[in-house]
Scaffold this motif. Structure first.
Motif, PDB file in Angstrom:
ATOM      1  N   ASN A 102       4.129   1.963   2.214  1.00 25.64           N
ATOM      2  CA  ASN A 102       3.661   1.551   0.889  1.00 25.64           C
ATOM      3  C   ASN A 102       3.891   0.078   0.570  1.00 25.64           C
ATOM      4  O   ASN A 102       3.139  -0.512  -0.206  1.00 25.64           O
ATOM      5  N   ALA A 103       4.917  -0.539   1.161  1.00 28.01           N
ATOM      6  CA  ALA A 103       5.290  -1.906   0.752  1.00 28.01           C
ATOM      7  C   ALA A 103       4.144  -2.887   0.987  1.00 28.01           C
ATOM      8  O   ALA A 103       3.385  -2.774   1.954  1.00 28.01           O
ATOM      9  N   ALA A 104       4.026  -3.846   0.094  1.00 35.15           N
ATOM     10  CA  ALA A 104       2.975  -4.873   0.208  1.00 35.15           C
ATOM     11  C   ALA A 104       3.298  -5.989  -0.765  1.00 35.15           C
ATOM     12  O   ALA A 104       4.221  -5.881  -1.582  1.00 35.15           O
ATOM     13  N   ASN A 105       2.522  -7.068  -0.654  1.00 42.98           N
ATOM     14  CA  ASN A 105       2.674  -8.174  -1.607  1.00 42.98           C
ATOM     15  C   ASN A 105       1.298  -8.787  -1.843  1.00 42.98           C
ATOM     16  O   ASN A 105       0.688  -9.319  -0.918  1.00 42.98           O
ATOM     17  N   LYS A 201      -2.054   0.672 -12.951  1.00 44.78           N
ATOM     18  CA  LYS A 201      -1.349  -0.070 -13.999  1.00 44.78           C
ATOM     19  C   LYS A 201       0.168  -0.017 -13.782  1.00 44.78           C
ATOM     20  O   LYS A 201       0.891   0.683 -14.485  1.00 44.78           O
ATOM     21  N   THR A 202       0.641  -0.738 -12.788  1.00 45.65           N
ATOM     22  CA  THR A 202       2.085  -0.828 -12.536  1.00 45.65           C
ATOM     23  C   THR A 202       2.637  -2.022 -13.321  1.00 45.65           C
ATOM     24  O   THR A 202       1.879  -2.869 -13.809  1.00 45.65           O
ATOM     25  N   GLU A 203       3.976  -2.085 -13.377  1.00 47.73           N
ATOM     26  CA  GLU A 203       4.630  -3.186 -14.109  1.00 47.73           C
ATOM     27  C   GLU A 203       4.173  -4.551 -13.600  1.00 47.73           C
ATOM     28  O   GLU A 203       3.855  -5.459 -14.358  1.00 47.73           O
TER      29      GLU A 203
HETATM   30  N1  NAD Z   1      -1.141  -1.600  -8.072  1.00 50.80           N
HETATM   31  C1  NAD Z   1      -2.391  -1.599  -7.671  1.00 50.80           C
HETATM   32  O1  NAD Z   1      -3.315  -1.811  -8.478  1.00 50.80           O
HETATM   33  C2  NAD Z   1      -2.755  -1.348  -6.226  1.00 50.80           C
HETATM   34  C3  NAD Z   1      -4.104  -1.268  -5.897  1.00 50.80           C
HETATM   35  C4  NAD Z   1      -4.468  -1.026  -4.584  1.00 50.80           C
HETATM   36  C5  NAD Z   1      -3.485  -0.843  -3.615  1.00 50.80           C
HETATM   37  N2  NAD Z   1      -2.193  -0.929  -3.963  1.00 50.80           N
HETATM   38  C6  NAD Z   1      -1.210  -0.724  -2.884  1.00 50.80           C
HETATM   39  O2  NAD Z   1      -0.226   0.212  -3.265  1.00 50.80           O
HETATM   40  C7  NAD Z   1       1.038  -0.138  -2.704  1.00 50.80           C
HETATM   41  C8  NAD Z   1       2.062  -0.311  -3.804  1.00 50.80           C
HETATM   42  O3  NAD Z   1       1.585  -1.270  -4.716  1.00 50.80           O
HETATM   43  P1  NAD Z   1       2.348  -1.608  -6.075  1.00 50.80           P
HETATM   44  O4  NAD Z   1       1.309  -2.073  -7.003  1.00 50.80           O
HETATM   45  O5  NAD Z   1       3.268  -0.511  -6.434  1.00 50.80           O
HETATM   46  O6  NAD Z   1       3.183  -2.888  -5.590  1.00 50.80           O
HETATM   47  P2  NAD Z   1       4.505  -3.548  -6.232  1.00 50.80           P
HETATM   48  O7  NAD Z   1       4.431  -4.986  -5.903  1.00 50.80           O
HETATM   49  O8  NAD Z   1       4.653  -3.130  -7.641  1.00 50.80           O
HETATM   50  O9  NAD Z   1       5.653  -2.863  -5.370  1.00 50.80           O
HETATM   51  C9  NAD Z   1       5.795  -3.171  -4.012  1.00 50.80           C
HETATM   52  C10 NAD Z   1       7.222  -2.877  -3.615  1.00 50.80           C
HETATM   53  O10 NAD Z   1       7.375  -3.368  -2.273  1.00 50.80           O
HETATM   54  C11 NAD Z   1       8.572  -4.137  -2.229  1.00 50.80           C
HETATM   55  N3  NAD Z   1       8.458  -5.185  -1.226  1.00 50.80           N
HETATM   56  C12 NAD Z   1       7.644  -6.278  -1.261  1.00 50.80           C
HETATM   57  N4  NAD Z   1       7.880  -7.069  -0.203  1.00 50.80           N
HETATM   58  C13 NAD Z   1       8.862  -6.464   0.535  1.00 50.80           C
HETATM   59  C14 NAD Z   1       9.543  -6.801   1.734  1.00 50.80           C
HETATM   60  N5  NAD Z   1       9.283  -7.936   2.403  1.00 50.80           N
HETATM   61  N6  NAD Z   1      10.484  -5.952   2.204  1.00 50.80           N
HETATM   62  C15 NAD Z   1      10.766  -4.803   1.543  1.00 50.80           C
HETATM   63  N7  NAD Z   1      10.171  -4.438   0.380  1.00 50.80           N
HETATM   64  C16 NAD Z   1       9.214  -5.255  -0.109  1.00 50.80           C
HETATM   65  C17 NAD Z   1       8.701  -4.731  -3.613  1.00 50.80           C
HETATM   66  O11 NAD Z   1      10.028  -5.167  -3.897  1.00 50.80           O
HETATM   67  C18 NAD Z   1       8.235  -3.588  -4.502  1.00 50.80           C
HETATM   68  O12 NAD Z   1       9.289  -2.723  -4.848  1.00 50.80           O
HETATM   69  C19 NAD Z   1       0.794  -1.431  -1.914  1.00 50.80           C
HETATM   70  O13 NAD Z   1       0.534  -1.117  -0.573  1.00 50.80           O
HETATM   71  C20 NAD Z   1      -0.451  -2.015  -2.574  1.00 50.80           C
HETATM   72  O14 NAD Z   1      -1.170  -2.848  -1.711  1.00 50.80           O
HETATM   73  C21 NAD Z   1      -1.793  -1.180  -5.239  1.00 50.80           C
END
Ligand code: NAD
Length: 260
Positions: A102-105, A201-203
């Motif tokens: 799940n992790a991403a940036n 809609k995350t934080e």
């Molecule tokens: N929120 C959205 O609208 C959305 C849309 C499409 C896809 N996604 C995907 O869903 C997943 C979760 O997204 P989200 O919105 O909850 O993201 P977020 O940024 O809110 O949470 C990501 C988490 O990953 C952790 N993280 C980031 N870099 C890290 C690293 N180098 N090592 C360890 N941990 C790390 C962060 O600290 C955080 O807790 C991701 O893969 C994202 O691409 C999200």
């Protein structure tokens, strides 16, 4: 705030099952940790944010979940440290038969600003670890007779989101990775699927990216008139990890409110 407010279906097959979630400290990952814990799974999770990880463990422990999740702080772009954190968590949970990559940036960047180093860094945080986590847990899953891997993709690369060229490249590659892993691990009954969320809609999204213009775009594009919450994605992840989805593999499952 983390709640299990949308927790509906309970999946008996998840009870006592060890599942690893990356980036589980906040956002969608934290909802997945909460959702799986509510099903009685033994959840291990990693995150770079120590406060968020410890806070989630405390909150879920106070909720009285069957197994308090095990948190390991690590940077998933450091593959050796990541593998070592996984091994430490396995000592407490037992081998993982579920994995949520799940992790991403999603930090924005202009094309003109990208350097070879920043490009590699973006692929490292958005793609590489998904493969190496699967590699790290595959043998344990084979020994257990099977498992389920859920890769978090995104609809962003299909709809064209600006200032995210490295992120969307990684997210499209995750669908290819899903097929490659599903083919190779399928004979061992290890299933590999991909979830492609829309705007959730995350934080972080609210703090950094949600503008009135984006909100208008969301509701013009979605068929459904509500924001997607992290719990909506967690509900699908739980289904894909449970035996209820036992014949689903190499699938791409959108949670996007019908973005067309
Ligand atoms: N929120 C959205 O609208 C959305 C849309 C499409 C896809 N996604 C995907 O869903 C997943 C979760 O997204 P989200 O919105 O909850 O993201 P977020 O940024 O809110 O949470 C990501 C988490 O990953 C952790 N993280 C980031 N870099 C890290 C690293 N180098 N090592 C360890 N941990 C790390 C962060 O600290 C955080 O807790 C991701 O893969 C994202 O691409 C999200």
């Amino acid at each position: 705030m983390i709640t299990t407010k949308h927790a509906g279906a309970n999946y008996p097959s998840l009870m006592d099952r060890a599942v690893l979630v990356t980036g589980g400290g906040s956002g969608i990952g934290a909802s997945i940790v909460a959702r799986l814990s509510a099903c009685g799974a033994k959840v291990g999770f990693v995150d770079i944010d120590e406060n968020a990880g410890c806070g989630l463990v405390k909150a879920l422990s106070q909720q009285g979940v069957r197994h308090t999740p095990v948190f390991g702080r690590c940077d998933i772009t450091d593959i050796d440290a990541f593998k070592s954190a996984i091994a430490d968590i396995v000592d407490e949970t037992g081998p993982f038969t579920g994995l949520v990559n799940n992790a991403a940036n999603d930090t924005r960047h202009e094309i003109s600003e990208v350097t070879p180093e920043s490009w590699r860094k973006a692929l490292s945080v958005n793609l590489d670890h998904q493969f190496f986590a699967a590699q790290a847990v595959a043998q344990g899953m084979k020994t257990a007779g099977g498992g389920s891997i859920v890769n978090m993709g995104s609809m962003s690369w299909r709809v064209g989101i600006d200032r995210l060229s490295a992120y969307v490249s990684a997210k499209s590659a995750i669908e290819g990775l899903t097929n490659g892993l599903a083919r190779e691990l399928g004979p061992s009954r290890i299933r590999v699927n991909c979830i492609t969320p829309g705007f959730v809609k995350t934080e972080r999204q609210v703090q950094l990216w949600l503008t009135p213009e984006l909100e208008a775009q969301v509701f013009e594009s979605q068929c459904l008139p509500d924001f997607i919450e992290a719990e909506d994605v967690a509900n699908l992840a739980a289904f894909l990890l449970a035996d209820d989805s036992r014949m689903c593999t190499s699938g791409v499952f959108p949670v996007n409110g019908g973005w067309i």
